[in-house]
Design a protein around this motif. Structure first.
Motif, PDB file in Angstrom:
ATOM      1  N   ARG A   1      94.593 -15.640   3.338  1.00 48.21           N
ATOM      2  CA  ARG A   1      95.735 -15.792   4.250  1.00 48.21           C
ATOM      3  C   ARG A   1      96.694 -16.874   3.764  1.00 48.21           C
ATOM      4  O   ARG A   1      97.923 -16.723   3.844  1.00 48.21           O
TER       5      ARG A   1
ATOM      6  N   GLU B   1      94.086 -13.254  10.414  1.00 47.54           N
ATOM      7  CA  GLU B   1      92.968 -14.088   9.969  1.00 47.54           C
ATOM      8  C   GLU B   1      92.064 -14.460  11.143  1.00 47.54           C
ATOM      9  O   GLU B   1      90.832 -14.451  11.024  1.00 47.54           O
TER      10      GLU B   1
ATOM     11  N   LEU C   1      94.513  -8.343   6.295  1.00 46.13           N
ATOM     12  CA  LEU C   1      95.208  -9.165   5.303  1.00 46.13           C
ATOM     13  C   LEU C   1      95.416  -8.330   4.044  1.00 46.13           C
ATOM     14  O   LEU C   1      94.443  -8.003   3.357  1.00 46.13           O
TER      15      LEU C   1
END
Length: 461
Positions: free
Chosen positions: A439, A178, A259
């Motif tokens: 996230r 992230e 992600l």
């Protein structure tokens, strides 16, 4: 689960004396329901949560952390020590046998015509001693069983540490990912702010924009540049944190990933099924049983002890004589001893062990509630975080469309610089929140896996 509770309660009540009733302990233990308080659609039964993210780099990092993490290595050392202690706890149940070999010098003063003369003679001896405390009341066996339960607790502690390191690695990996995405977003935003500044400068040179607009655009560029520097520093810090977790030197040279999409909803079972499987709960159960054995062993100290002692020895002028069977002499002693007065030491020890076991029971009950809280929070957050991400995604799409429309209007002179910069800030904030929301769903899923004791790599590995 109720049967398991029942056996545990019976053991505690039996070891705690006549004054303690089974109902007292049963009332102190929280009951685990047959279902979670939050409804959850279990879609898939999984065999190991690490591979559900379809992230090969994550698997590599978890394996590296399990192999190299220093805290996990320390836990492994404690486990080996506990196993050795449990093996050694059997020794007092068996007789001890020892041998002794000696050579004795004997001197005598002998008178003769020349005066007094000292004469030396030597004797060789061989001895064997046997000592054994007969465990008629189970005191020593209870100590040994307590030690083995402590070993079981250490096993569970190590498993819990391994699970925690795997979970921490996964959460840190996605936090690092992230940070990379947020840094990239800050770089793109700086380009956007710089492009806006050039537009304002051109309009200012043409006399269309005011000095105030130019200064405001410059201010936004520098603020965005400062935010980018902060994002870069945060990226380095999260990289170093991850490197330390997996056992590398914190050089911030690790390469981030992305992600992934959230895996399908796993099967979560029920509180009564999943919570007792948690390693930290199993460790507390083993410690509680060990405490019960210690209490019983302490109480048996009030009873007499039966000991057997035997000794055999030979003596001769030389070793060949000392080894002659006919010169063997020995004795065998059996004794039953009972201490009468120790100043209340034994009573105090029994009271200490009983109080410690009762305190441990309360810790066990509290830990069950806290484990249930962790699981309930993670399961409930699944739905909340999903709805939040959907809302943020809608906000991002609307803010992006608003930014494009405002830019078009600004170029046509229909919007002010304030409206343009504001629309850009709103789009940036929504896009940043969207990255964070994705996230958060990943890390919450990891927390849920850990809370309901889902294996890292499955039963087959």
């Amino acid at each position: 689960m109720k049967k398991k509770y029942l056996y545990l309660i019976i053991l505690i009540a039996w070891l705690s004396g006549c004054s303690t009733t089974r109902e007292k302990y049963e009332n102190n233990l929280p009951s685990l329901p047959s279902d979670w308080s939050t409804s959850y659609d279990s879609l898939k039964k999984i065999d190991g949560w690490a591979k559900t993210f379809n992230d090969k780099e994550l698997i590599v990092l978890i394996n590296e952390a399990i192999e190299n993490n220093r805290n996990l290595r320390a836990a492994s050392g404690r486990l080996r020590a506990a196993r050795a202690v449990s093996r050694g706890s059997i020794a007092p149940l068996f007789p001890t046998l020892s041998t002794s070999v000696s050579k004795n010098q004997i001197s005598n003063a002998v008178s003769n015509n020349n005066g007094t003369e000292r004469v030396y003679s030597y004797k060789d001896s061989l001895g064997v001693q046997l000592n054994w405390e007969v465990d008629i009341w189970g005191r020593l066996s209870m100590q040994s069983r307590s030690s083995f339960k402590q070993s079981e607790a250490a096993e569970a502690d190590f498993e819990f540490a391994r699970l925690s390191i795997a979970g921490l690695t996964a959460q840190s990996w996605y936090l690092f990912s992230e940070a990379k995405l947020q840094k990239d977003l800050a770089e793109r935003n700086l380009k956007t702010r710089t492009s806006t500044l050039k537009r304002v400068e051109n309009r200012y040179k043409k006399g269309i924009a005011q000095s105030r607009d130019l200064r405001l655009a410059r201010s936004q560029v520098e603020s965005t540049r400062a935010d980018l520097i902060n994002r870069q520093q945060l990226l380095f810090e999260t990289a170093r944190t991850l490197e330390v977790i997996i056992g590398r030197y914190p050089s911030a040279k690790i390469i981030p990933g992305g992600l992934p999409d959230l895996p399908p909803n796993p099967e979560v079972g029920s509180p009564s099924e999943r919570l007792p499987l948690r390693p930290d709960i199993r460790s507390l159960e083993a410690q509680l049983e060990a405490s019960g054995f210690e209490l019983k062993s302490t109480r048996s100290a009030f009873l007499p002890r039966l000991s057997v002692n035997a000794q055999w020895s030979t003596i001769g002028d030389n070793w060949s004589d000392a080894l002659e069977p006919k010169k063997l002499a020995g004795n065998l002693i059996g004794s039953l001893t009972q201490s009468i007065f120790q100043g209340g030491k034994r009573i105090a020890n029994a009271q200490i062990k009983k109080a410690q076991m009762e305190a441990m029971l309360e810790n066990y009950a509290q830990s069950l509630l806290e484990a249930a809280q962790e699981a309930e929070n993670a399961i409930a957050a699944e739905s909340a975080l999903t709805r939040r991400e959907i809302a943020i995604n809608k906000a991002f799409k609307e803010s992006k469309a608003a930014e494009e429309l405002t830019l078009e209007q600004y170029n046509r002179g229909l919007s002010t610089i304030f409206e343009l910069l504001d629309s850009q800030s709103r789009r940036l904030n929504a896009e940043s929140l969207l990255i964070n929301a994705k996230r958060l769903r990943l890390t919450n899923r990891i927390k849920m896996y850990m809370a309901i004791a889902t294996p890292v790599f499955g039963e087959s590995q």
